[in-house]
Design a protein around this motif. Structure first.
Motif, PDB file in Angstrom:
ATOM      1  N   ASP A  82      -9.774 -14.576  12.391  1.00 58.78           N
ATOM      2  CA  ASP A  82     -10.758 -14.853  13.429  1.00 58.78           C
ATOM      3  C   ASP A  82     -12.029 -14.075  13.116  1.00 58.78           C
ATOM      4  OD1 ASP A  82     -10.337 -16.169  16.473  1.00 58.78           O
ATOM      5  OD2 ASP A  82     -12.113 -14.895  16.226  1.00 58.78           O
ATOM      6  N   GLY A  83     -13.178 -14.667  13.421  1.00 61.67           N
ATOM      7  CA  GLY A  83     -14.451 -14.013  13.174  1.00 61.67           C
ATOM      8  C   GLY A  83     -14.850 -13.019  14.230  1.00 61.67           C
ATOM      9  N   SER A  84     -14.099 -12.935  15.318  1.00 61.99           N
ATOM     10  CA  SER A  84     -14.424 -12.039  16.421  1.00 61.99           C
ATOM     11  C   SER A  84     -13.594 -10.763  16.356  1.00 61.99           C
ATOM     12  CB  SER A  84     -14.155 -12.744  17.760  1.00 61.99           C
ATOM     13  OG  SER A  84     -14.091 -11.818  18.827  1.00 61.99           O
ATOM     14  N   ALA A  85     -14.271  -9.626  16.373  1.00 59.73           N
ATOM     15  CA  ALA A  85     -13.550  -8.349  16.392  1.00 59.73           C
ATOM     16  C   ALA A  85     -12.744  -8.208  17.676  1.00 59.73           C
ATOM     17  CB  ALA A  85     -14.535  -7.193  16.250  1.00 59.73           C
ATOM     18  N   GLU A  86     -13.298  -8.703  18.794  1.00 58.74           N
ATOM     19  CA  GLU A  86     -12.572  -8.631  20.068  1.00 58.74           C
ATOM     20  C   GLU A  86     -11.293  -9.452  20.020  1.00 58.74           C
ATOM     21  OE1 GLU A  86     -13.038  -6.893  22.907  1.00 58.74           O
ATOM     22  OE2 GLU A  86     -14.639  -5.804  21.875  1.00 58.74           O
ATOM     23  N   MET A  87     -11.382 -10.638  19.448  1.00 57.10           N
ATOM     24  CA  MET A  87     -10.203 -11.496  19.379  1.00 57.10           C
ATOM     25  C   MET A  87      -9.163 -10.929  18.416  1.00 57.10           C
ATOM     26  SD  MET A  87     -10.173 -13.947  21.492  1.00 57.10           S
ATOM     27  CE  MET A  87     -11.178 -15.055  22.472  1.00 57.10           C
ATOM     28  N   THR A  88      -9.589 -10.368  17.305  1.00 55.05           N
ATOM     29  CA  THR A  88      -8.603  -9.814  16.378  1.00 55.05           C
ATOM     30  C   THR A  88      -7.929  -8.587  16.966  1.00 55.05           C
ATOM     31  OG1 THR A  88     -10.380  -8.670  15.171  1.00 55.05           O
ATOM     32  CG2 THR A  88      -9.612 -10.759  14.271  1.00 55.05           C
ATOM     33  N   ARG A  89      -8.641  -7.844  17.798  1.00 59.17           N
ATOM     34  CA  ARG A  89      -7.983  -6.735  18.509  1.00 59.17           C
ATOM     35  C   ARG A  89      -6.917  -7.270  19.457  1.00 59.17           C
ATOM     36  NH1 ARG A  89     -12.934  -3.748  17.979  1.00 59.17           N
ATOM     37  NH2 ARG A  89     -13.951  -4.850  19.693  1.00 59.17           N
ATOM     38  N   ALA A  90      -7.263  -8.337  20.174  1.00 57.54           N
ATOM     39  CA  ALA A  90      -6.282  -8.944  21.084  1.00 57.54           C
ATOM     40  C   ALA A  90      -5.097  -9.500  20.297  1.00 57.54           C
ATOM     41  CB  ALA A  90      -6.939 -10.048  21.903  1.00 57.54           C
ATOM     42  N   ALA A  91      -5.375 -10.106  19.144  1.00 58.14           N
ATOM     43  CA  ALA A  91      -4.305 -10.675  18.322  1.00 58.14           C
ATOM     44  C   ALA A  91      -3.393  -9.584  17.772  1.00 58.14           C
ATOM     45  CB  ALA A  91      -4.905 -11.483  17.174  1.00 58.14           C
ATOM     46  N   THR A  92      -3.968  -8.468  17.369  1.00 57.35           N
ATOM     47  CA  THR A  92      -3.160  -7.355  16.863  1.00 57.35           C
ATOM     48  C   THR A  92      -2.195  -6.867  17.937  1.00 57.35           C
ATOM     49  OG1 THR A  92      -4.902  -6.686  15.328  1.00 57.35           O
ATOM     50  CG2 THR A  92      -3.262  -5.022  15.913  1.00 57.35           C
ATOM     51  N   ALA A  93      -2.683  -6.796  19.176  1.00 54.73           N
ATOM     52  CA  ALA A  93      -1.815  -6.387  20.283  1.00 54.73           C
ATOM     53  C   ALA A  93      -0.724  -7.422  20.535  1.00 54.73           C
ATOM     54  CB  ALA A  93      -2.652  -6.171  21.544  1.00 54.73           C
ATOM     55  N   THR A 104     -10.012  -9.955  10.387  1.00 54.82           N
ATOM     56  CA  THR A 104     -11.311 -10.376  10.889  1.00 54.82           C
ATOM     57  C   THR A 104     -12.088 -11.011   9.743  1.00 54.82           C
ATOM     58  OG1 THR A 104     -11.329  -8.526  12.460  1.00 54.82           O
ATOM     59  CG2 THR A 104     -13.416  -9.644  12.061  1.00 54.82           C
ATOM     60  N   MET A 105     -12.400 -12.294   9.878  1.00 54.82           N
ATOM     61  CA  MET A 105     -13.091 -13.023   8.810  1.00 54.82           C
ATOM     62  C   MET A 105     -13.743 -14.270   9.387  1.00 54.82           C
ATOM     63  SD  MET A 105     -11.493 -14.929   5.425  1.00 54.82           S
ATOM     64  CE  MET A 105     -10.672 -13.450   4.849  1.00 54.82           C
ATOM     65  N   ASP A 106     -14.967 -14.552   8.970  1.00 56.40           N
ATOM     66  CA  ASP A 106     -15.625 -15.802   9.332  1.00 56.40           C
ATOM     67  C   ASP A 106     -14.858 -16.959   8.690  1.00 56.40           C
ATOM     68  OD1 ASP A 106     -17.397 -18.077   9.366  1.00 56.40           O
ATOM     69  OD2 ASP A 106     -19.065 -16.700   9.720  1.00 56.40           O
TER      70      ASP A 106
END
Length: 252
Positions: A82-93, A104-106
């Motif tokens: 995902d390109g969003s740092a916020e979303m990748t944080r949520a995904a990691t959780a 995190t990647m465009d």
């Protein structure tokens, strides 16, 4: 600068604007009031089929909720991008305690070795992408022979120009205009301004065939009666306008 302050943003950066990711995830997981829950998700799950022992890539994974589902169903590996740092944080959780991974990647910068995956999914992400051809080519290259691609996008009748009305009531219709005028469209959404790329259904089909995918399914994600917990008024409202388009293809 704050995303959206000096013009629209697209892709993952939009979800890094203050509180946007939180607003989106609350809406997406709001049960019968979430079109994702009652329309897009059941169509996607119908098309997935068995995933045991598959290597799965999720482009635009969001909070990776589908990742836990796929891992529980026996997929060999799950990688969310995902390109969003916020979303990748949520995904990691979300993936904590599983073997799933997230980066995190465009999406437009995605590349992987040939035959790295057996299944690629992308849920409601590719309408943020300008260069769709390069993304689909990268997907085909990274799939094993016989591998599958399964995507959902916001339906083209929604990404086409629409005249917004000022009202707090639940929306029951949409104005479609400039349908064949494709390209970037600005819109106000989730308290900010975002850019989506409008394409016709024909454009999506053509892009997939141009990338040498054999199209195996096209669905418009009609609402599923059993997902509404008896709320027939909401079910009737969701039957009025298509919100999502699903396309599936296989790599020869």
């Amino acid at each position: 600068m704050i995303p959206g302050e000096h013009g629209p943003v697209r892709g993952g950066a939009f979800y890094d604007a203050p509180q946007v990711a939180d607003r989106y995830l609350r809406h997406r997981h709001s049960g019968v009031h979430s079109p994702n829950h009652v329309m897009e998700e059941p169509a996607l799950l119908d098309e997935l089929g068995p995933v045991a022992d598959l290597r799965v890539l999720d482009l635009g994974c969001g909070d990776a909720a589908i990742g836990r589902t796929l891992l529980a169903a026996g997929c060999r590996s799950y990688l969310g991008i995902d390109g969003s740092a916020e979303m990748t944080r949520a995904a990691t959780a979300t993936l904590a305690g599983t073997s799933g991974r997230v980066d995190t990647m465009d999406i437009e910068k995605f590349s992987a070795p040939p035959h790295a995956f057996d299944l690629i999914i992308s849920r409601l992400a590719l309408h943020y992408v300008d260069d769709l051809d390069s993304v689909l080519t990268a997907c085909r290259r990274s799939l094993s022979p016989g591998g599958r691609l399964l995507i959902t996008v916001v339906h083209p009748v929604i990404t086409s120009h629409e005249a917004r009305r000022s009202t707090e009531q639940a929306r029951t219709d949409w104005v479609v205009d400039d349908y064949f005028h494709t390209g970037a469209r600005r819109r106000s959404w989730l308290g900010d301004t975002v850019t989506w790329y409008h394409r016709t259904i024909e454009d999506y089909v053509t892009a997939l065939t141009r990338a040498d995918f054999a199209i195996t399914s096209l669905r418009e994600c009609a609402p599923r009666h059993d997902r509404f917990d008896g709320d027939m008024a909401e079910f009737a409202r969701r039957r009025r306008v298509p919100l999502f388009l699903l396309l599936a293809g296989s790599r020869p």
